[in-house]
Design an enzyme around this catalytic site. Structure first.
Site, short mmCIF file in Angstrom:
data_model
loop_
_atom_site.label_atom_id
_atom_site.label_comp_id
_atom_site.label_asym_id
_atom_site.label_seq_id
_atom_site.Cartn_x
_atom_site.Cartn_y
_atom_site.Cartn_z
N TYR A 29 1.28 -2.18 -1.04
CA TYR A 29 0.03 -2.51 -1.74
C TYR A 29 0.17 -3.92 -2.34
O TYR A 29 1.24 -4.29 -2.83
CB TYR A 29 -0.20 -1.45 -2.82
CG TYR A 29 -1.28 -1.80 -3.81
CD1 TYR A 29 -2.59 -1.95 -3.38
CD2 TYR A 29 -0.99 -1.98 -5.15
CE1 TYR A 29 -3.59 -2.28 -4.28
CE2 TYR A 29 -1.98 -2.30 -6.06
CZ TYR A 29 -3.28 -2.45 -5.61
OH TYR A 29 -4.26 -2.78 -6.51
N LYS A 78 -5.92 7.44 -7.78
CA LYS A 78 -6.49 7.67 -6.46
C LYS A 78 -6.69 9.16 -6.18
O LYS A 78 -7.44 9.80 -6.89
CB LYS A 78 -5.58 7.00 -5.42
CG LYS A 78 -5.34 5.51 -5.70
CD LYS A 78 -6.63 4.75 -5.61
CE LYS A 78 -6.50 3.24 -5.76
NZ LYS A 78 -5.74 2.74 -6.88
N ASP A 97 6.49 5.28 -2.76
CA ASP A 97 5.13 5.33 -3.31
C ASP A 97 4.37 6.33 -2.43
O ASP A 97 4.07 6.06 -1.28
CB ASP A 97 4.50 3.94 -3.25
CG ASP A 97 3.09 3.91 -3.82
OD1 ASP A 97 2.42 4.96 -3.82
OD2 ASP A 97 2.65 2.82 -4.24
N ARG A 114 2.35 6.14 -28.29
CA ARG A 114 2.99 5.33 -27.24
C ARG A 114 4.30 5.96 -26.80
O ARG A 114 4.78 5.76 -25.68
CB ARG A 114 3.20 3.88 -27.71
CG ARG A 114 3.78 3.02 -26.59
CD ARG A 114 3.78 1.51 -26.86
NE ARG A 114 3.88 1.15 -28.23
CZ ARG A 114 4.98 1.29 -28.97
NH1 ARG A 114 6.08 1.79 -28.46
NH2 ARG A 114 4.96 0.91 -30.25
N1 PLP Z 1 0.20 2.03 -4.86
C1 PLP Z 1 -0.76 2.10 -3.91
C2 PLP Z 1 -0.40 2.58 -2.55
C3 PLP Z 1 -2.08 1.71 -4.21
O1 PLP Z 1 -3.01 1.79 -3.25
C4 PLP Z 1 -2.38 1.25 -5.51
C5 PLP Z 1 -3.74 0.82 -5.84
O2 PLP Z 1 -4.62 0.73 -5.01
C6 PLP Z 1 -1.36 1.19 -6.46
C7 PLP Z 1 -0.08 1.58 -6.11
C8 PLP Z 1 -1.64 0.71 -7.85
O3 PLP Z 1 -2.32 1.70 -8.54
P1 PLP Z 1 -3.31 1.39 -9.77
O4 PLP Z 1 -4.51 0.71 -9.23
O5 PLP Z 1 -3.55 2.77 -10.33
O6 PLP Z 1 -2.54 0.52 -10.71
#
Ligand code: PLP
Length: 385
Positions: A100, A197, A172, A47
């Site tokens: 998101y 992704k 992000d 961890r």
């Molecule tokens: N940021 C964006 C732009 C996303 O599209 C997503 C998920 O779809 C996330 C963060 C969160 O990622 P995770 O699903 O890996 O937790």
């Protein structure tokens, strides 16, 4: 049999990173263990860190042009750490209205429970963020290209605002990727990804990555990860390492496919609207060109005439899987009204331009002709519904 037996030594180095599943690492003496904790050298307990996470972190660090990034067990883990690293009770944070969905919930539902006030702003209008800045504003979270309407944030205006008010700009970069957008060069203080992704790219590993421009903030992210328990599983890191090796190739091909699909959809009978930042008719095209150059991205959104019956017919006839995710090596189709934006009212969705006929493609690397003929068939099926 005793655990003190060590694997037999061998000469040579494996080309592929070994998958290191061990949760615990041994030391020969208490003094050696002590030194490892003090110097943060070597591994003690997974961890706190493990070789597969460290290898993956270094690879993504290189793509983003930074050192000391931290890999997390999901993209949301990275979002949470970025905010936790900069915010405490009494602080104020700003988030884009187009974040998101889970990031929005973190801002609107969870941070206030910790005594952190939050407000939302329109990312295409820096003045809307400026109007919300307070003396205690410490962080701003924004995505460069929004999902699923693919609006492009005014990153230059937001970065200037953050600089003037000593607010940490958290970008992000999941959608845009390090190949499409150099976030640190555009004023980001912290950059994060859902590695799940495009970077990993095969929908089989759940991971995030987060890094700050300042080494002290990275050290803080590392401590937060171990303490809040966002450390990723070694197997997922190992899978993502393999996926990441082909990321530039996959991204190049997927972007070319996306541009071609956007053009074909714009000419297709029955398609009423196409959104692609690389197209001249996109509402933020000038900004997209300034920020992303030739990188129009791998997402294409489009709208067909009609309602749920037409949408069902299209999804049924489409050759690509209908799945509420993005960034897979293969093309996937999603329907925001019944997935990512289902929590909004019909009016709320309409305000964003998301109707029952609105679809988003996450474009993959298939031969583009296959995708084109399949989509033509699907749009035709919707027209007949
Ligand atoms: N940021 C964006 C732009 C996303 O599209 C997503 C998920 O779809 C996330 C963060 C969160 O990622 P995770 O699903 O890996 O937790």
């Amino acid at each position: 049999m005793t655990r003190r037996l060590r694997p037999a030594p061998f000469a040579g180095h494996p080309l592929v990173s070994p998958l290191q599943a061990s949760v615990v690492y041994t030391a020969d003496t208490p003094s050696e263990l002590d030194a490892m904790y003090v110097e943060r050298s070597g591994y003690t307990y997974s961890r706190e860190g493990h070789p597969n996470a460290a290898t993956l972190a270094r690879m993504i660090d290189t793509l983003e042009g930074v050192e000391g990034g931290v890999v997390t067990g999901s993209g949301m883990g990275a979002v949470a750490l970025a905010l936790l690293a900069r915010l405490g009770a009494g602080d104020h944070a700003l988030g884009s209205t187009q974040l998101y969905g889970r990031s929005l919930r973190l801002m609107v539902e969870e941070l206030p429970r910790l005594g952190i006030a939050t407000d939302l702003f329109d990312p295409t209008d820096a003045a809307s963020a400026a109007a919300l800045i307070r003396p205690e504003t410490r962080a701003m979270l924004v995505e460069v290209v929004s999902n699923p309407t693919l609006r492009v944030a005014d990153i230059a205006g937001l970065a200037a605002l953050c600089r003037d008010h000593a607010v940490a700009l958290i970008i992000d970069n999941t959608f845009t990727t390090p190949r499409g957008f150099a976030a640190f060069d555009h004023g980001a203080d912290i950059v994060l990804h859902s590695v799940t992704k495009l970077l990993s790219g095969h929908s089989d590993a759940m991971l995030g990555w987060v890094a700050a421009r300042e080494p002290e903030v990275n050290a803080r992210l590392d401590v937060l990860s171990a303490t809040w328990g966002t450390t990723p599983a070694p197997f997922d890191c190992w899978m993502a390492e393999r996926g990441l090796l082909s990321f530039p190739l996959r991204h190049e091909r997927a972007e070319a496919n996306a541009a071609a699909l956007a053009q074909a959809l714009a000419e297709m009978e029955g398609v009423t609207r196409v959104l692609y930042p690389g197209r001249a008719d996109h509402p933020d095209h000038a900004r997209a060109e300034a920020l992303l150059g030739s990188h129009g991205g791998t997402m294409v959104s489009f709208e067909i005439a009609g309602g749920r019956a037409e949408a069902d017919a299209l999804a049924k006839a489409a050759p690509m899987p209908f799945a509420p995710t993005l960034g897979d090596i293969a093309t996937t189709l999603s329907h925001p009204a019944t997935s990512s934006h289902r929590a909004l009212s019909v009016e709320g969705r309409a305000a964003l331009g998301i109707s029952e006929g609105f679809f988003r493609l996450s474009v993959g690397v298939e031969p583009v002709a296959e995708l084109l003929t399949g989509l033509e068939r699907a749009v035709a099926a919707a027209r007949q519904a």
